[in-house]
Design a protein around this motif. Structure first.
Motif, short mmCIF file in Angstrom:
data_model
loop_
_atom_site.label_atom_id
_atom_site.label_comp_id
_atom_site.label_asym_id
_atom_site.label_seq_id
_atom_site.Cartn_x
_atom_site.Cartn_y
_atom_site.Cartn_z
N ARG A 25 11.37 -140.46 12.06
CA ARG A 25 12.00 -141.17 13.18
C ARG A 25 12.89 -142.29 12.67
O ARG A 25 13.95 -142.57 13.25
CB ARG A 25 10.92 -141.72 14.11
N ARG A 26 12.49 -142.95 11.62
CA ARG A 26 13.30 -144.06 11.09
C ARG A 26 14.56 -143.55 10.40
O ARG A 26 15.63 -144.16 10.53
CB ARG A 26 12.47 -144.90 10.12
N THR A 27 14.45 -142.46 9.65
CA THR A 27 15.63 -141.97 8.93
C THR A 27 16.62 -141.27 9.84
O THR A 27 17.83 -141.31 9.60
CB THR A 27 15.22 -140.99 7.81
N TYR A 72 18.03 -150.30 6.09
CA TYR A 72 16.85 -150.64 5.30
C TYR A 72 16.19 -149.35 4.78
O TYR A 72 16.19 -148.32 5.45
CB TYR A 72 15.85 -151.43 6.14
N SER A 101 17.21 -144.03 4.76
CA SER A 101 17.50 -145.37 5.28
C SER A 101 17.46 -145.33 6.79
O SER A 101 17.76 -144.30 7.41
CB SER A 101 18.88 -145.84 4.80
N ASP A 102 17.09 -146.47 7.42
CA ASP A 102 17.07 -146.51 8.87
C ASP A 102 18.45 -146.90 9.41
O ASP A 102 19.42 -147.03 8.65
CB ASP A 102 15.98 -147.45 9.38
N ASP A 103 18.54 -147.08 10.71
CA ASP A 103 19.83 -147.36 11.34
C ASP A 103 20.44 -148.68 10.90
O ASP A 103 21.64 -148.89 11.03
CB ASP A 103 19.67 -147.35 12.87
N ALA A 136 6.64 -140.93 11.28
CA ALA A 136 7.25 -142.26 11.42
C ALA A 136 8.46 -142.39 10.50
O ALA A 136 9.49 -142.96 10.89
CB ALA A 136 6.22 -143.33 11.10
N ALA A 137 8.35 -141.85 9.30
CA ALA A 137 9.49 -141.88 8.38
C ALA A 137 10.64 -141.04 8.91
O ALA A 137 11.81 -141.41 8.81
CB ALA A 137 9.05 -141.38 7.00
N VAL A 177 13.62 -146.53 3.85
CA VAL A 177 12.43 -145.91 4.42
C VAL A 177 11.67 -145.27 3.26
O VAL A 177 12.23 -144.50 2.49
CB VAL A 177 12.81 -144.84 5.46
N SER A 192 16.94 -141.42 13.73
CA SER A 192 16.48 -141.86 15.05
C SER A 192 17.06 -141.03 16.17
O SER A 192 16.53 -141.00 17.28
CB SER A 192 16.85 -143.34 15.26
#
Length: 451
Positions: free
Chosen positions: A97-99, A200, A195-197, A94-95, A202, A101
């Motif tokens: 995918r967020r960092t 924010y 960081s995500d897109d 999950a981390a 992660v 995408s």
């Protein structure tokens, strides 16, 4: 009695998230349970709810009554560990995918380039410009000499003998910064890994980062996740890390402290990650300089002098850089050591291999990229001093106008000499025309999470 011991062992393993596959017998598990009962208290893990813990206990108790052999107990724990492993991998993926995408975890995009199997990505024997950096000992020159020779001239260097007495660097200390020690101290504390897109943070728990760094599948990632966290020094659970090192005497002046702790830009980080992680090419923000103290492993640096090139030159679009340090070093760095690059009047890089116990000094305005050659652990800080205040003020006044006005008001009280320098700076001038106000991160554009 056997049922009681078995139940206690299962409860302790659930509570502490211990990987039960390493307990190869029921006797070993009972020994761990007795030791834990005598020493530490119970700590409920967020990996399981109370209901699932009760279900696990009930299932194990039933197995223990139906069979008296240790094989039955071990098999039951093995099944529980598989559930735990799936849970941890779910958190890690999950981390990921967020960092990133744009990369498919299930589709194998994280390891599609095969950098983990390419020895050339971390081979530094071919580097030609290692002699360009000077190494200086804090025992040999004074703070004043350092300012004159390196700060005022904006000359990078490697500093030695400045980490003596740091518990985070002392391998015999329980406060030594290794992944295992940090996991022991901060098992359930989350550290930022990207960081995500939307910008924010992660975060992953330290126990999950430990698993990520040791997992045979995740260690094949081309550009692995990289723990780069500055909030740890402010959070109640982890601010004790500040006691594990001391700011070198040469860098104790910190003019941004007069902005106020809550208002000042991010400036201090704990940084750790595996081979091939790092920071893509960037300039540090707001004309700050930086020091980077390496505790373990080796870092490779490539540095380019201020004012010699722009971002499209050193980090052009359309060649698949994607903000990754490893990709920049594999794709763009080779171009900067060619005759074609030289024929354009562009300078070659200053190559540096930083070793444990060394502090890298990067003056303001230098383009630089960092690649971890091994599993590394470091602490780094950006700072501004009197020697370069004029440049810092010009850029901060343009980039952070509201903050700069509050800063100036404080300087009028504590440093009227610098306030006078600020008043004398024109808002726009030839001197400030080419200065940059922000930097580029390996994880996201404009982030301050860079070395």
């Amino acid at each position: 009695a056997r049922l009681g011991d078995t139940a206690m062992a299962v409860m302790e393993c659930d509570a502490m998230d211990i990987d039960a596959t390493r307990a190869t017998s029921a006797e070993a598990s009972r020994g761990k349970a007795r030791a834990l009962a005598q020493g530490a208290g119970h700590s409920n893990s967020s990996s399981y709810t109370a209901a699932s813990a009760r279900e696990s206990l009930t299932a194990t108790a039933t197995d223990a009554m139906d069979a008296t052999t240790t094989t039955t107990t071990t098999t039951s724990k093995y099944r529980a560990s598989q559930t735990l492993e799936e849970h941890v991998n779910k958190k890690i993926n999950a981390a990921k995918r967020r960092t990133r995408s744009e990369l498919s975890v299930s589709g194998g995009d994280w390891c599609k380039r095969g950098y983990a199997y390419d020895g050339e990505t971390t081979d530094v024997r071919h580097l030609k410009h290692l002699s360009a950096i000077e190494r200086v000992s804090v025992k040999d020159i004074t703070r004043e000499e350092f300012v004159e020779r390196f700060e005022k001239t904006r000359t990078p260097c490697v500093i030695t003998d400045a980490m003596d007495g740091w518990s985070c660097y002392d391998e015999s200390s329980p406060r030594y910064w290794s992944v295992d020690n940090l996991t022991r101290r901060f098992r359930d504390v989350k550290f930022k890994v990207g960081s995500d897109d939307d910008g924010y943070a992660v975060r992953l728990k330290m126990k999950h980062i430990q698993r990520y760094l040791n997992d045979p599948v995740h260690t094949r990632d081309d550009s692995p996740m990289y723990a780069f966290d500055g909030n740890v020094f402010d959070r109640e659970a982890t601010k004790e890390l500040l006691d594990d090192f001391s700011i070198p005497d040469w860098f104790k002046e910190d003019l941004f402290q007069y902005v106020g702790h809550k208002r000042r830009p991010p400036y201090r980080w704990i940084v750790f990650g595996p081979p091939r992680s790092g920071s893509s090419v960037h300039i540090d923000p707001l004309a700050t300089s930086a020091w980077n103290a390496l505790i373990s492993g080796r870092k490779r640096w490539a540095l380019y002098p201020p004012g010699t090139m722009d971002k499209p030159t050193i980090k052009p679009r359309g060649i698949g850089l994607d903000g990754e340090s490893i990709t920049w070093f594999n794709v763009m760095y080779p171009r900067t050591v060619t005759e074609e690059w030289k024929s354009k009047g562009l300078p070659p890089p200053i190559d540096v291999i930083q070793h444990p116990g060394e502090i890298m000094f990067v003056p303001d305005g230098w383009w630089h990229a960092v690649l971890n050659l091994d599993h590394t652990m470091a602490v780094t800080q950006n700072f501004s001093t009197t020697a370069r205040f004029d440049a810092v003020w010009r850029i901060t006044h343009r980039a952070r106008p509201k903050m700069s006005l509050k800063w100036l008001a404080k300087l009028r009280v504590v440093r009227p000499d610098l306030a006078a320098v600020a008043d004398a700076q024109p808002r726009r001038s030839e001197l400030s025309a080419g200065e940059k106000t922000s930097s580029t991160s390996s994880s996201s554009e404009g982030s301050s999470d860079t070395e």
